[in-house]
Enzyme design. Sequence first.
Site, mmCIF file in Angstrom:
data_model
loop_
_atom_site.group_PDB
_atom_site.id
_atom_site.type_symbol
_atom_site.label_atom_id
_atom_site.label_comp_id
_atom_site.label_asym_id
_atom_site.label_seq_id
_atom_site.Cartn_x
_atom_site.Cartn_y
_atom_site.Cartn_z
ATOM 1 N N LYS A 41 43.548 23.515 35.491
ATOM 2 C CA LYS A 41 44.118 24.632 36.246
ATOM 3 C C LYS A 41 45.347 25.133 35.498
ATOM 4 O O LYS A 41 46.291 24.380 35.279
ATOM 5 C CB LYS A 41 44.490 24.180 37.653
ATOM 6 C CG LYS A 41 45.188 25.272 38.448
ATOM 7 C CD LYS A 41 45.318 24.921 39.914
ATOM 8 C CE LYS A 41 46.093 26.000 40.649
ATOM 9 N NZ LYS A 41 46.213 25.697 42.084
ATOM 10 N N LYS A 51 40.051 26.900 36.203
ATOM 11 C CA LYS A 51 40.654 27.970 36.988
ATOM 12 C C LYS A 51 41.831 28.569 36.246
ATOM 13 O O LYS A 51 42.629 27.809 35.719
ATOM 14 C CB LYS A 51 41.131 27.360 38.314
ATOM 15 C CG LYS A 51 41.803 28.311 39.240
ATOM 16 C CD LYS A 51 42.289 27.548 40.448
ATOM 17 C CE LYS A 51 43.043 28.511 41.338
ATOM 18 N NZ LYS A 51 43.729 27.834 42.392
HETATM 19 C C1 PBG Z 1 47.256 26.012 45.744
HETATM 20 C C2 PBG Z 1 46.225 26.931 45.208
HETATM 21 C C3 PBG Z 1 46.412 28.134 44.518
HETATM 22 C C4 PBG Z 1 45.153 28.691 44.344
HETATM 23 C C5 PBG Z 1 44.232 27.801 44.877
HETATM 24 N N1 PBG Z 1 44.916 26.709 45.389
HETATM 25 C C6 PBG Z 1 47.646 28.852 44.113
HETATM 26 C C7 PBG Z 1 48.573 28.213 43.177
HETATM 27 O O1 PBG Z 1 48.295 27.196 42.555
HETATM 28 O O2 PBG Z 1 49.671 28.755 43.063
HETATM 29 C C8 PBG Z 1 44.884 30.032 43.709
HETATM 30 C C9 PBG Z 1 43.637 30.711 44.164
HETATM 31 C C10 PBG Z 1 43.572 32.175 43.886
HETATM 32 O O3 PBG Z 1 44.450 32.782 43.260
HETATM 33 O O4 PBG Z 1 42.582 32.762 44.316
HETATM 34 N N2 PBG Z 1 47.671 24.994 44.930
#
Ligand code: PBG
Length: 329
Positions: free
Chosen positions: A196, A254
Amino acid sequence: MFPLRRNRRLRTNEAIRSLVRENTITPNDFLVPLFVVEGKGVKEEIASMPNYFRFSLDLLENEVKTLWSLGLKSVLLFVKVSDNLKDNAGTEALNPNGLMQRAIKTVKNACPEMLVMTDVALDPYSSYGHDGIVENGKIINDETADVLAEMSISHAKAGANFVAPSDMMDGRILTIREALEDQGFIDTGIMSYSAKYASAFYGPFRDALDSAPVDLVNVPKNKKTYQMDFANRYEALRETEMDIDEGADIVMVKPGMTYLDIVRDVKNEFDVPVAVYQVSGEYAMIKAAAEKGWLNHDQVMLESTLAFKRAGADIIASYFAKDIVKLIS
Ligand code: PBG
Protein backbone atom coordinates in the site's frame (compact mmCIF):
# COMPACT_ATOMS: atom_id res chain seq x y z
CA MET A 1 5.99 -13.45 -41.24
CA PHE A 2 3.78 -11.13 -43.29
CA PRO A 3 1.56 -11.96 -45.17
CA LEU A 4 1.39 -15.46 -43.65
CA ARG A 5 0.54 -13.79 -40.41
CA ARG A 6 -1.90 -10.90 -40.50
CA ASN A 7 -2.73 -10.09 -36.87
CA ARG A 8 -5.83 -8.18 -37.92
CA ARG A 9 -7.50 -11.49 -38.92
CA LEU A 10 -8.17 -12.08 -35.22
CA ARG A 11 -9.84 -8.68 -34.94
CA THR A 12 -12.16 -8.89 -37.94
CA ASN A 13 -15.45 -8.99 -36.03
CA GLU A 14 -16.84 -9.29 -32.52
CA ALA A 15 -17.26 -13.07 -32.79
CA ILE A 16 -13.57 -13.71 -33.43
CA ARG A 17 -12.52 -11.00 -30.97
CA SER A 18 -14.55 -12.58 -28.21
CA LEU A 19 -13.23 -16.03 -29.14
CA VAL A 20 -9.61 -15.00 -28.64
CA ARG A 21 -10.15 -12.56 -25.77
CA GLU A 22 -7.64 -13.27 -23.02
CA ASN A 23 -9.39 -11.63 -20.08
CA THR A 24 -12.97 -11.05 -19.03
CA ILE A 25 -14.83 -9.30 -16.24
CA THR A 26 -17.56 -11.00 -14.25
CA PRO A 27 -19.38 -10.14 -11.01
CA ASN A 28 -17.14 -12.73 -9.31
CA ASP A 29 -14.18 -10.42 -9.69
CA PHE A 30 -15.44 -7.69 -7.40
CA LEU A 31 -15.24 -6.61 -3.84
CA VAL A 32 -17.63 -3.72 -3.14
CA PRO A 33 -16.46 -1.03 -0.69
CA LEU A 34 -19.32 0.35 1.42
CA PHE A 35 -19.35 3.44 3.64
CA VAL A 36 -21.56 3.31 6.71
CA VAL A 37 -22.85 6.14 8.95
CA GLU A 38 -25.04 6.44 12.04
CA GLY A 39 -28.64 7.52 11.65
CA LYS A 40 -31.84 6.41 9.99
CA GLY A 41 -32.79 6.78 6.37
CA VAL A 42 -29.42 8.31 5.54
CA LYS A 43 -28.06 8.03 2.01
CA GLU A 44 -25.60 10.89 1.54
CA GLU A 45 -23.61 11.38 -1.62
CA ILE A 46 -19.89 11.88 -1.05
CA ALA A 47 -18.93 15.24 -2.55
CA SER A 48 -15.73 14.09 -4.24
CA MET A 49 -17.20 10.71 -5.24
CA PRO A 50 -20.25 11.41 -7.43
CA ASN A 51 -22.97 8.76 -7.24
CA TYR A 52 -21.27 7.06 -4.28
CA PHE A 53 -22.96 7.17 -0.88
CA ARG A 54 -22.71 6.73 2.84
CA PHE A 55 -25.55 4.56 4.14
CA SER A 56 -27.14 4.27 7.55
CA LEU A 57 -27.70 0.72 8.72
CA ASP A 58 -31.35 0.52 7.63
CA LEU A 59 -30.49 1.51 4.06
CA LEU A 60 -27.32 -0.57 4.08
CA GLU A 61 -29.62 -3.55 4.30
CA ASN A 62 -31.34 -2.66 1.01
CA GLU A 63 -28.05 -1.87 -0.66
CA VAL A 64 -26.57 -5.23 0.25
CA LYS A 65 -29.65 -7.06 -1.07
CA THR A 66 -29.36 -5.14 -4.34
CA LEU A 67 -25.68 -6.07 -4.63
CA TRP A 68 -26.48 -9.71 -4.02
CA SER A 69 -29.18 -9.69 -6.69
CA LEU A 70 -26.60 -8.35 -9.14
CA GLY A 71 -24.25 -11.22 -8.34
CA LEU A 72 -21.93 -9.17 -6.16
CA LYS A 73 -21.11 -11.44 -3.25
CA SER A 74 -18.39 -9.65 -1.28
CA VAL A 75 -18.33 -6.32 0.52
CA LEU A 76 -15.60 -4.36 2.27
CA LEU A 77 -16.95 -2.22 5.11
CA PHE A 78 -15.76 1.22 6.25
CA VAL A 79 -17.40 3.35 8.92
CA LYS A 80 -17.60 7.09 9.45
CA VAL A 81 -17.17 7.75 13.15
CA SER A 82 -18.32 10.98 14.79
CA ASP A 83 -15.59 13.24 16.16
CA ASN A 84 -16.63 12.89 19.79
CA LEU A 85 -15.87 9.15 19.64
CA LYS A 86 -12.36 9.60 18.27
CA ASP A 87 -9.22 9.37 20.40
CA ASN A 88 -5.56 8.44 19.97
CA ALA A 89 -5.99 4.83 21.06
CA GLY A 90 -8.83 3.76 18.78
CA THR A 91 -11.02 2.95 21.81
CA GLU A 92 -14.26 3.09 19.82
CA ALA A 93 -12.89 0.55 17.33
CA LEU A 94 -13.18 -2.08 20.06
CA ASN A 95 -16.72 -1.20 21.12
CA PRO A 96 -18.70 -4.44 20.71
CA ASN A 97 -21.71 -2.30 19.89
CA GLY A 98 -19.81 0.14 17.65
CA LEU A 99 -20.95 1.10 14.18
CA MET A 100 -18.67 -1.41 12.43
CA GLN A 101 -19.78 -4.27 14.66
CA ARG A 102 -23.44 -3.40 14.02
CA ALA A 103 -22.80 -2.98 10.29
CA ILE A 104 -21.32 -6.48 10.09
CA LYS A 105 -24.41 -7.93 11.79
CA THR A 106 -26.71 -5.88 9.57
CA VAL A 107 -25.12 -7.24 6.40
CA LYS A 108 -25.12 -10.80 7.71
CA ASN A 109 -28.79 -10.53 8.72
CA ALA A 110 -29.84 -9.04 5.40
CA CYS A 111 -27.78 -11.43 3.35
CA PRO A 112 -26.27 -14.36 5.27
CA GLU A 113 -24.22 -15.61 2.33
CA MET A 114 -22.58 -12.26 1.62
CA LEU A 115 -18.84 -12.35 2.30
CA VAL A 116 -18.08 -9.58 4.77
CA MET A 117 -14.64 -8.04 4.90
CA THR A 118 -13.80 -5.20 7.27
CA ASP A 119 -11.20 -2.46 7.15
CA VAL A 120 -8.78 -2.74 10.04
CA ALA A 121 -6.85 0.45 10.78
CA LEU A 122 -7.29 3.21 13.33
CA ASP A 123 -7.73 6.23 11.04
CA PRO A 124 -11.55 6.49 11.09
CA TYR A 125 -11.36 6.29 14.91
CA SER A 126 -8.24 8.40 15.40
CA SER A 127 -8.47 11.98 16.65
CA TYR A 128 -5.23 12.54 14.69
CA GLY A 129 -6.35 10.83 11.48
CA HIS A 130 -3.59 8.22 11.58
CA ASP A 131 -3.78 4.48 11.08
CA GLY A 132 -1.98 3.91 14.37
CA ILE A 133 -1.34 5.39 17.78
CA VAL A 134 0.68 8.63 17.74
CA GLU A 135 3.34 9.22 20.37
CA ASN A 136 5.93 12.01 20.29
CA GLY A 137 5.32 12.67 16.63
CA LYS A 138 5.61 9.00 15.65
CA ILE A 139 3.19 6.23 14.80
CA ILE A 140 4.13 3.52 17.28
CA ASN A 141 4.25 0.15 15.56
CA ASP A 142 3.89 -2.73 18.01
CA GLU A 143 1.32 -1.10 20.29
CA THR A 144 -0.75 -0.33 17.18
CA ALA A 145 -0.50 -3.92 15.98
CA ASP A 146 -1.87 -5.09 19.35
CA VAL A 147 -4.91 -2.81 19.05
CA LEU A 148 -5.47 -3.96 15.45
CA ALA A 149 -5.47 -7.56 16.67
CA GLU A 150 -8.13 -6.70 19.26
CA MET A 151 -10.09 -4.88 16.59
CA SER A 152 -9.88 -7.94 14.34
CA ILE A 153 -11.19 -10.18 17.12
CA SER A 154 -14.04 -7.78 17.67
CA HIS A 155 -14.95 -7.89 13.96
CA ALA A 156 -14.68 -11.67 13.89
CA LYS A 157 -16.98 -11.92 16.92
CA ALA A 158 -19.53 -9.73 15.12
CA GLY A 159 -19.42 -12.13 12.17
CA ALA A 160 -16.82 -10.79 9.72
CA ASN A 161 -15.48 -13.44 7.33
CA PHE A 162 -12.26 -11.59 6.58
CA VAL A 163 -10.39 -8.74 8.20
CA ALA A 164 -8.49 -6.41 5.93
CA PRO A 165 -5.64 -4.59 7.70
CA SER A 166 -4.92 -1.43 5.72
CA ASP A 167 -2.47 0.18 8.14
CA MET A 168 0.99 -0.98 6.97
CA MET A 169 2.44 -1.54 10.46
CA ASP A 170 5.24 -4.12 10.48
CA GLY A 171 4.31 -7.54 11.79
CA ARG A 172 0.62 -6.84 12.20
CA ILE A 173 -0.46 -9.80 10.10
CA LEU A 174 1.30 -12.20 12.48
CA THR A 175 -0.10 -10.44 15.54
CA ILE A 176 -3.62 -10.56 14.09
CA ARG A 177 -3.32 -14.18 12.87
CA GLU A 178 -2.09 -15.39 16.26
CA ALA A 179 -4.85 -13.52 18.07
CA LEU A 180 -7.52 -14.98 15.77
CA GLU A 181 -6.14 -18.50 16.25
CA ASP A 182 -5.95 -18.06 20.04
CA GLN A 183 -9.58 -17.02 20.17
CA GLY A 184 -10.73 -19.88 17.98
CA PHE A 185 -11.43 -17.83 14.84
CA ILE A 186 -9.54 -20.26 12.67
CA ASP A 187 -11.75 -19.66 9.63
CA THR A 188 -11.57 -15.88 9.72
CA GLY A 189 -9.36 -14.87 6.82
CA ILE A 190 -6.93 -12.02 6.40
CA MET A 191 -6.78 -9.91 3.27
CA SER A 192 -3.68 -7.84 3.79
CA TYR A 193 -3.08 -4.49 2.17
CA SER A 194 0.48 -5.67 1.55
CA ALA A 195 1.82 -3.15 -0.95
CA LYS A 196 0.00 0.00 0.00
CA TYR A 197 1.59 3.18 -1.22
CA ALA A 198 1.49 6.66 0.34
CA SER A 199 -0.76 8.00 -2.37
CA ALA A 200 -2.53 11.27 -3.05
CA PHE A 201 -5.23 9.22 -4.77
CA TYR A 202 -6.81 8.50 -1.36
CA GLY A 203 -8.05 12.09 -1.03
CA PRO A 204 -11.77 11.51 -1.73
CA PHE A 205 -11.85 8.51 0.64
CA ARG A 206 -10.58 10.71 3.45
CA ASP A 207 -13.39 13.16 2.62
CA ALA A 208 -15.87 10.29 2.77
CA LEU A 209 -14.80 9.27 6.27
CA ASP A 210 -13.44 12.61 7.48
CA SER A 211 -10.25 10.72 8.32
CA ALA A 212 -7.35 12.80 6.96
CA PRO A 213 -4.32 13.43 9.22
CA VAL A 214 -4.97 16.58 11.27
CA ASP A 215 -2.78 19.66 11.16
CA LEU A 216 -1.33 19.76 14.69
CA VAL A 217 2.21 20.11 16.00
CA ASN A 218 3.78 16.76 16.73
CA VAL A 219 1.35 14.92 14.46
CA PRO A 220 2.85 13.73 11.16
CA LYS A 221 1.19 15.52 8.22
CA ASN A 222 1.17 12.44 6.01
CA LYS A 223 1.44 8.65 6.19
CA LYS A 224 4.88 8.29 4.62
CA THR A 225 6.51 6.61 7.64
CA TYR A 226 4.25 3.58 7.21
CA GLN A 227 2.75 3.57 3.69
CA MET A 228 5.22 2.85 0.91
CA ASP A 229 7.23 5.30 -1.18
CA PHE A 230 5.67 5.34 -4.64
CA ALA A 231 9.12 5.37 -6.21
CA ASN A 232 9.70 1.77 -5.08
CA ARG A 233 9.08 -1.51 -6.83
CA TYR A 234 11.09 -4.32 -5.19
CA GLU A 235 10.00 -3.19 -1.76
CA ALA A 236 6.47 -4.28 -2.72
CA LEU A 237 7.71 -7.86 -3.06
CA ARG A 238 9.40 -7.74 0.35
CA GLU A 239 6.23 -6.42 1.96
CA THR A 240 4.06 -9.01 0.25
CA GLU A 241 6.37 -11.91 1.07
CA MET A 242 6.37 -10.97 4.75
CA ASP A 243 2.59 -10.74 4.88
CA ILE A 244 2.22 -14.17 3.28
CA ASP A 245 4.76 -15.65 5.71
CA GLU A 246 2.83 -14.07 8.57
CA GLY A 247 -0.45 -15.65 7.47
CA ALA A 248 -2.18 -13.43 4.92
CA ASP A 249 -4.67 -15.42 2.82
CA ILE A 250 -5.07 -12.71 0.17
CA VAL A 251 -2.62 -9.91 -0.59
CA MET A 252 -3.40 -6.53 -2.07
CA VAL A 253 -1.79 -3.82 -4.15
CA LYS A 254 -3.11 -0.30 -3.74
CA PRO A 255 -3.80 2.04 -5.54
CA GLY A 256 -4.62 0.34 -8.83
CA MET A 257 -4.22 2.11 -12.16
CA THR A 258 -0.87 3.70 -11.41
CA TYR A 259 0.48 0.45 -9.90
CA LEU A 260 -0.28 -2.19 -12.54
CA ASP A 261 3.42 -3.06 -12.74
CA ILE A 262 3.31 -3.99 -9.06
CA VAL A 263 0.17 -6.10 -9.54
CA ARG A 264 1.98 -8.07 -12.25
CA ASP A 265 5.16 -8.45 -10.16
CA VAL A 266 3.20 -9.74 -7.19
CA LYS A 267 1.12 -12.11 -9.33
CA ASN A 268 4.24 -13.56 -10.96
CA GLU A 269 6.06 -14.01 -7.69
CA PHE A 270 3.46 -15.51 -5.33
CA ASP A 271 0.74 -18.12 -5.48
CA VAL A 272 -1.89 -16.57 -3.21
CA PRO A 273 -4.85 -14.60 -4.63
CA VAL A 274 -3.93 -11.03 -5.50
CA ALA A 275 -6.35 -8.16 -4.98
CA VAL A 276 -6.07 -4.66 -6.33
CA TYR A 277 -7.87 -1.57 -5.05
CA GLN A 278 -9.10 0.96 -7.59
CA VAL A 279 -9.11 3.76 -5.04
CA SER A 280 -11.30 6.79 -4.52
CA GLY A 281 -9.11 9.19 -6.50
CA GLU A 282 -9.18 6.91 -9.53
CA TYR A 283 -12.96 6.81 -9.33
CA ALA A 284 -13.15 10.60 -8.88
CA MET A 285 -10.90 11.25 -11.91
CA ILE A 286 -13.02 9.16 -14.23
CA LYS A 287 -16.26 10.63 -12.88
CA ALA A 288 -15.00 14.20 -13.24
CA ALA A 289 -13.76 13.76 -16.79
CA ALA A 290 -17.00 12.01 -17.76
CA GLU A 291 -19.09 14.80 -16.20
CA LYS A 292 -17.24 17.28 -18.35
CA GLY A 293 -17.92 15.16 -21.39
CA TRP A 294 -14.21 14.61 -21.93
CA LEU A 295 -14.27 10.83 -21.55
CA ASN A 296 -16.88 8.17 -22.16
CA HIS A 297 -17.76 7.01 -18.65
CA ASP A 298 -18.76 3.42 -19.34
CA GLN A 299 -16.01 2.67 -21.81
CA VAL A 300 -13.29 4.08 -19.57
CA MET A 301 -14.70 2.29 -16.53
CA LEU A 302 -14.63 -1.03 -18.36
CA GLU A 303 -11.18 -0.46 -19.84
CA SER A 304 -9.66 0.50 -16.49
CA THR A 305 -11.17 -2.55 -14.80
CA LEU A 306 -10.07 -4.98 -17.47
CA ALA A 307 -6.55 -3.61 -17.15
CA PHE A 308 -6.48 -4.98 -13.60
CA LYS A 309 -7.33 -8.46 -14.81
CA ARG A 310 -4.73 -8.23 -17.56
CA ALA A 311 -2.14 -7.13 -14.99
CA GLY A 312 -2.90 -10.28 -12.99
CA ALA A 313 -5.40 -9.27 -10.33
CA ASP A 314 -7.76 -11.99 -9.10
CA ILE A 315 -9.92 -9.62 -7.07
CA ILE A 316 -10.83 -5.99 -7.73
CA ALA A 317 -12.07 -3.63 -5.04
CA SER A 318 -13.84 -0.87 -6.91
CA TYR A 319 -16.47 1.81 -6.42
CA PHE A 320 -17.55 1.01 -9.98
CA ALA A 321 -18.48 -2.60 -9.15
CA LYS A 322 -22.23 -2.08 -9.27
CA ASP A 323 -22.12 0.06 -12.43
CA ILE A 324 -19.88 -2.39 -14.25
CA VAL A 325 -21.98 -5.39 -13.39
CA LYS A 326 -25.08 -3.58 -14.64
CA LEU A 327 -23.23 -2.66 -17.81
CA ILE A 328 -21.98 -6.15 -18.63
CA SER A 329 -25.12 -8.09 -17.66
C1 PBG B 1 -7.54 3.39 5.79
C2 PBG B 1 -7.79 3.24 4.34
C3 PBG B 1 -7.58 4.18 3.32
C4 PBG B 1 -8.08 3.63 2.16
C5 PBG B 1 -8.54 2.35 2.47
N1 PBG B 1 -8.33 2.13 3.82
C6 PBG B 1 -7.06 5.57 3.36
C7 PBG B 1 -5.69 5.81 3.82
O1 PBG B 1 -4.88 4.91 3.99
O2 PBG B 1 -5.40 6.99 4.05
C8 PBG B 1 -8.13 4.32 0.82
C9 PBG B 1 -9.22 3.87 -0.09
C10 PBG B 1 -9.54 4.80 -1.21
O3 PBG B 1 -8.92 5.85 -1.42
O4 PBG B 1 -10.48 4.47 -1.93
N2 PBG B 1 -6.32 3.00 6.26
